[in-house]
Scaffold this motif. Structure first.
Motif, short mmCIF file in Angstrom:
data_model
loop_
_atom_site.label_atom_id
_atom_site.label_comp_id
_atom_site.label_asym_id
_atom_site.label_seq_id
_atom_site.Cartn_x
_atom_site.Cartn_y
_atom_site.Cartn_z
N ARG A 160 22.18 -81.54 -20.07
CA ARG A 160 20.72 -81.71 -20.05
C ARG A 160 20.19 -81.81 -18.62
O ARG A 160 19.12 -81.27 -18.31
CB ARG A 160 20.33 -82.96 -20.85
N VAL A 183 21.49 -88.61 -23.84
CA VAL A 183 21.83 -87.83 -25.03
C VAL A 183 22.95 -88.55 -25.77
O VAL A 183 23.98 -88.89 -25.18
CB VAL A 183 22.29 -86.40 -24.65
N THR A 199 25.26 -88.60 -29.58
CA THR A 199 25.71 -87.71 -30.64
C THR A 199 26.02 -88.51 -31.89
O THR A 199 26.62 -89.58 -31.83
CB THR A 199 26.97 -86.94 -30.22
N MET A 230 18.02 -76.67 -28.73
CA MET A 230 17.93 -78.01 -29.29
C MET A 230 17.55 -79.03 -28.21
O MET A 230 16.68 -79.88 -28.42
CB MET A 230 19.26 -78.40 -29.92
N LEU A 231 18.18 -78.93 -27.04
CA LEU A 231 17.87 -79.87 -25.96
C LEU A 231 16.46 -79.66 -25.42
O LEU A 231 15.78 -80.63 -25.05
CB LEU A 231 18.90 -79.71 -24.83
N HIS A 251 12.83 -81.25 -26.92
CA HIS A 251 12.35 -82.61 -26.66
C HIS A 251 11.88 -82.71 -25.21
O HIS A 251 12.48 -82.11 -24.31
CB HIS A 251 13.47 -83.63 -26.88
N TYR A 270 11.63 -83.95 -21.56
CA TYR A 270 12.84 -84.27 -20.81
C TYR A 270 13.10 -85.77 -20.68
O TYR A 270 14.23 -86.20 -20.51
CB TYR A 270 12.82 -83.60 -19.43
N THR A 303 12.56 -87.96 -23.07
CA THR A 303 12.84 -88.51 -24.40
C THR A 303 14.34 -88.50 -24.69
O THR A 303 14.99 -87.46 -24.54
CB THR A 303 12.11 -87.69 -25.48
N VAL A 358 17.67 -88.02 -26.75
CA VAL A 358 17.97 -87.03 -27.79
C VAL A 358 19.21 -87.47 -28.57
O VAL A 358 20.20 -87.89 -27.98
CB VAL A 358 18.20 -85.63 -27.18
N VAL A 388 21.95 -85.85 -30.96
CA VAL A 388 22.50 -84.57 -31.41
C VAL A 388 23.11 -84.76 -32.79
O VAL A 388 24.01 -85.58 -32.98
CB VAL A 388 23.57 -84.05 -30.43
N ALA A 439 20.42 -80.78 -36.60
CA ALA A 439 19.62 -80.23 -35.50
C ALA A 439 20.22 -78.92 -34.99
O ALA A 439 19.50 -77.96 -34.70
CB ALA A 439 19.53 -81.25 -34.36
#
Length: 293
Positions: A42, A131, A133, A160-161, A164, A166, A168, A170, A172, A176
């Motif tokens: 990201r 991020v 998972t 997917m990345l 959102h 930047y 925020t 995320v 995974v 998604a």
């Protein structure tokens, strides 16, 4: 004008400063312990989007990547990750001591949220959200390093990345990734269908919307939303009966003779980057626009 919110003040800052045409970007990669994870992807991706947006504004972007001193196998893995995600390689790669604050001179510093940096370091700071998972029992890949498991379309991970903002965080999940793959499959099918129609310029209103969103603190989720609206228009148009419409009643957004089809062609954004060279020129331009997002 390209405006970015400085994470230290929360204020939008115009970059680069007036009368300059070179944007210096420093991407600070977090420490890599057990392999390249989702947060590394990201941070790299945000730096790439920023550089591409600057180039859209007529600026020259110079990206420097600072990373911990990595063994050769991790350097090679990093190169492979950037290649499959369509991330432009940096102009320079520098090693830094993780215990020291980043100090490279730059207009913008891109860091993972929570990274240390002294307030005295110049330039705008962008904090990229963390991020996480989901575990396998919840349909997730199970670990940050498995965010792009074997067989996953790399552009689905990118999409997917980028779905959102930047800052925020995320999460995974398997759902998604499935949704991103489905959207890409639909867009590629639309592009294949449009390839049978005459090429037309991208409608100016769509370009203005996309450029304005990107210039306003890198609003790439809004660009993806625009493409989804084009997809919905295409699906609705496909369900209409093929009945002639008098020319006096034709809407410019519904007729093939208008700019509607070229508006939809901007969905070429997520075609694989190695396919772009095979697109007719207007579609190639459309694809490049959305490759930012």
């Amino acid at each position: 004008m390209l405006r970015i919110a400085d994470a230290r003040t929360g204020r939008l800052v115009e970059i680069p400063s007036a009368h300059r045409h070179l944007l210096r970007i420093c991407v600070h990669l977090p420490v890599i312990d057990n392999g390249i994870g989702a947060v590394h992807l990201r941070v790299l991706l945000l730096g790439d989007v920023l550089a591409r947006t600057a180039e859209l504004r007529g600026l020259q972007a110079l990206t420097v990547l600072t990373a911990p001193d990595l063994p050769q196998e991790q350097v090679q893995a990093l190169d492979r990750v950037m290649a499959v995600l369509g991330i432009h390689p940096p102009a320079t790669v520098r090693a830094h001591d993780p215990s020291e604050s980043p100090s490279a001179a730059a207009d913008v510093h891109v860091l993972a949220h929570g990274a240390d940096q002294q307030a005295s370091v110049g330039g705008v700071r962008i904090d990229v959200g963390q991020v996480a998972t989901a575990p396998p029992e919840e349909g997730g890949p199970g670990s940050p390093d498995a965010v792009a498991p074997e067989g996953t379309d790399p552009l689905a991970v990118r999409m997917m990345l980028l779905g959102h903002a930047y800052r925020t965080p995320v999460m995974v999940t398997g759902a998604a990734l499935v949704e991103a793959r489905r959207t890409l499959r639909n867009w590629r099918q639309l592009v294949a269908d449009w390839a049978q129609e005459p090429s037309r310029p991208i409608p100016a209103d769509l370009l203005r919307q996309a450029h304005a969103a990107l210039a306003d603190n890198l609003g790439y989720p809004a660009v993806l939303d625009t493409l989804r609206s084009v997809e919905r228009d295409a699906a609705w148009r496909g369900t209409r009966t093929c009945r002639p419409v008098p020319s006096s009643r034709r809407s410019p957004t519904l007729t093939a003779s208008s700019g509607w089809t070229s508006r939809a062609r901007s969905a070429t954004s997520t075609r694989r980057h190695h396919d772009l060279g095979r697109l007719p020129t207007p579609r190639r331009a459309a694809a490049r626009q959305i490759r930012l997002a």
